[in-house]
Design a protein around this motif. Structure first.
Motif, mmCIF file in Angstrom:
data_model
loop_
_atom_site.group_PDB
_atom_site.id
_atom_site.type_symbol
_atom_site.label_atom_id
_atom_site.label_comp_id
_atom_site.label_asym_id
_atom_site.label_seq_id
_atom_site.Cartn_x
_atom_site.Cartn_y
_atom_site.Cartn_z
ATOM 1 N N PRO A 84 0.623 -1.247 -0.179
ATOM 2 C CA PRO A 84 0.122 -0.122 -0.103
ATOM 3 C C PRO A 84 0.647 1.107 -0.373
ATOM 4 N N GLY A 85 2.054 1.311 0.550
ATOM 5 C CA GLY A 85 2.833 2.514 0.828
ATOM 6 C C GLY A 85 2.875 3.132 1.437
ATOM 7 N N TYR A 86 1.757 2.697 2.579
ATOM 8 C CA TYR A 86 1.481 3.117 3.707
ATOM 9 C C TYR A 86 1.585 3.238 5.103
ATOM 10 N N GLN A 87 1.381 3.284 6.374
ATOM 11 C CA GLN A 87 1.288 2.177 7.728
ATOM 12 C C GLN A 87 -0.145 3.127 8.017
ATOM 13 N N VAL A 88 -0.857 2.214 8.372
ATOM 14 C CA VAL A 88 -1.657 2.675 9.613
ATOM 15 C C VAL A 88 -1.555 2.524 11.247
ATOM 16 N N ARG A 89 -1.633 3.261 12.236
ATOM 17 C CA ARG A 89 -1.584 3.201 13.325
ATOM 18 C C ARG A 89 -2.536 3.687 13.983
ATOM 19 N N ALA A 90 -2.894 2.901 15.577
ATOM 20 C CA ALA A 90 -3.807 3.406 15.887
ATOM 21 C C ALA A 90 -3.519 4.463 16.954
ATOM 22 N N ILE A 91 -4.672 5.732 17.230
ATOM 23 C CA ILE A 91 -4.553 6.481 18.149
ATOM 24 C C ILE A 91 -4.579 5.917 19.561
ATOM 25 N N THR A 92 -6.031 5.769 19.610
ATOM 26 C CA THR A 92 -6.660 5.609 20.641
ATOM 27 C C THR A 92 -6.952 3.382 20.666
ATOM 28 N N TYR A 93 -7.294 3.424 21.903
ATOM 29 C CA TYR A 93 -7.939 1.677 21.491
ATOM 30 C C TYR A 93 -8.779 1.116 20.340
ATOM 31 N N SER A 94 -8.835 0.934 19.654
ATOM 32 C CA SER A 94 -9.397 0.730 17.863
ATOM 33 C C SER A 94 -10.363 -0.502 18.034
ATOM 34 N N SER A 95 -11.503 -1.360 16.833
ATOM 35 C CA SER A 95 -11.665 -2.291 16.730
ATOM 36 C C SER A 95 -12.242 -1.653 14.805
ATOM 37 N N VAL A 96 -11.449 -2.345 14.141
ATOM 38 C CA VAL A 96 -11.051 -2.328 12.923
ATOM 39 C C VAL A 96 -11.884 -3.780 11.608
ATOM 40 N N VAL A 97 -12.743 -3.574 11.405
ATOM 41 C CA VAL A 97 -13.371 -4.940 10.400
ATOM 42 C C VAL A 97 -12.515 -4.719 9.172
ATOM 43 N N HIS A 98 -12.211 -6.527 8.599
ATOM 44 C CA HIS A 98 -11.495 -6.484 7.728
ATOM 45 C C HIS A 98 -12.374 -7.184 7.015
ATOM 46 N N VAL A 99 -12.143 -6.592 5.756
ATOM 47 C CA VAL A 99 -13.288 -8.013 5.143
ATOM 48 C C VAL A 99 -12.193 -7.884 3.390
ATOM 49 N N ASP A 100 -11.525 -9.713 2.946
ATOM 50 C CA ASP A 100 -10.856 -9.695 2.989
ATOM 51 C C ASP A 100 -11.186 -9.656 0.995
ATOM 52 N N VAL A 101 -10.306 -10.197 0.143
ATOM 53 C CA VAL A 101 -10.771 -9.442 -1.183
ATOM 54 C C VAL A 101 -12.242 -10.535 -1.864
ATOM 55 N N GLU A 102 -12.681 -11.439 -1.796
ATOM 56 C CA GLU A 102 -12.897 -12.301 -2.620
ATOM 57 C C GLU A 102 -14.539 -12.134 -2.200
ATOM 58 N N LEU A 103 -14.432 -12.050 -1.201
ATOM 59 C CA LEU A 103 -15.981 -11.461 -0.540
ATOM 60 C C LEU A 103 -16.213 -9.432 -0.818
ATOM 61 N N LEU A 104 -14.749 -8.826 -0.854
ATOM 62 C CA LEU A 104 -15.306 -7.663 -1.646
ATOM 63 C C LEU A 104 -15.607 -7.777 -3.316
#
Length: 235
Positions: A84-104
Motif C-alpha cells: 500500500p505504500g503507507y502504514q496505519v497506526r492506532a491513536i486510541t483503542y480501536s476496533s477494525v473490521v477486515h473484509v478479504d478480497v474474495e467477499l469484496l
C-alpha cells in the motif's frame, strides 16, 4: 458506508462471513497495517488512527486522521498493487473490521449500491488528497494548524458548516498531520495562543467555541486579509 457496510456483513451468509470477515482490536501506538500481508478492505468500527507515509528524508507524515466508519486498504481493488505504500497506526483503542478480497469482489458484483457508494468514496478521497497537497504547499504552519483545528479532515469550503471538533491530537501526531516538525508546531501554537486565536486545553491546542470563531485561512479569510497576514507572520 456507516450503515451500509455493517448491514452487508450482517446479511452475508454466516459461513461466508466467518471465512472472509474478521474483527481485530488495537491499543494506542499499535500498527494496524504495515506492508500488504492481508489485502482487503478495512473498516473502522471504533477508534481513531493515523495514516502515515514516509517522506523522502525518512520522516513520517500523517496524511489523514481516520475515525469511525472510515475505510482504508482500497488499493486491494487494483490487481497490480503489491504494497500500500503507507502504514496505519492506532491513536486510541480501536476496533477494525477486515473484509478479504474474495467477499469484496462478490459484493461489488452483486450489490450495486455498495459499488456506487464505494466509487463515490474513492473519488472524494482523491479530491481530499489534492486539497491537502495544495494546502501544504500554499499555507504556513500556523495557517495549516488553524485550518485543521477548525475544519478537521474536511476543509470548510467543502461543507456548509464546520464539523464538531474532535478530541485534540497529541502534539507529535498533530505535527505529522499538518506536515511540520514538532518544534515548528510548538512555536506556531505559542504565537497563536498569545494572539488569542487558539486556546490550550490540557496543554493541547484547540478552538473550543466554534460559533465564536469564523476566520479560517482556507475558506473564510480572503487573500490579503488581516488574519492571513498575521498568521503568516506568526509561522
Amino acid at each position: 458506508m456507516r450503515n451500509l457496510l455493517p448491514g452487508l456483513i450482517a446479511n452475508t451468509e454466516q459461513g461466508l462471513a466467518d471465512r472472509h470477515v474478521c474483527l481485530r482490536r488495537y491499543g494506542p501506538g499499535r500498527l494496524v497495517l504495515d506492508g500488504y500481508d492481508r489485502p482487503g478492505l478495512f473498516y473502522i468500527q471504533h477508534g481513531r488512527m493515523e495514516l502515515l507515509i514516509t517522506t523522502a528524508d525518512g520522516n513520517e507524515r500523517c496524511m489523514r486522521i481516520l475515525a469511525e466508519s472510515d475505510l482504508f486498504g482500497l488499493e486491494c481493488l487494483h490487481a497490480g498493487a503489491t504494497v500500500p505504500g503507507y502504514q496505519v497506526r492506532a491513536i486510541t483503542y480501536s476496533s477494525v473490521v477486515h473484509v478479504d478480497v474474495e467477499l469484496l469482489d462478490l459484493w461489488l458484483a452483486t450489490v450495486p449500491e455498495f459499488r456506487h457508494r464505494l466509487a463515490a468514496r474513492i473519488a472524494a478521497d482523491i479530491a481530499r488528497l489534492e486539497q491537502e497537497r495544495e494546502k501544504t504547499v500554499a499555507f504556513s504552519v500556523a495557517e495549516r494548524l488553524v485550518c485543521y483545528l477548525r475544519c478537521g479532515e474536511t476543509c470548510a469550503h467543502l461543507s456548509p458548516a464546520p464539523p464538531e471538533p474532535a478530541g485534540p491530537l497529541p502534539m507529535a501526531i498533530l505535527a505529522r498531520r499538518i506536515g511540520c516538525s514538532p518544534a515548528y508546531l510548538s512555536r506556531a501554537v505559542r504565537k497563536l495562543a498569545q494572539q488569542g486565536v487558539v486556546q490550550r486545553v490540557n496543554h493541547l491546542p484547540r478552538i473550543d467555541r466554534m460559533e465564536n470563531f469564523s476566520p479560517c485561512p482556507c475558506s473564510v479569510v480572503p487573500e490579503g486579509g488581516e488574519l492571513r497576514h498575521a498568521l503568516r507572520r506568526s509561522a
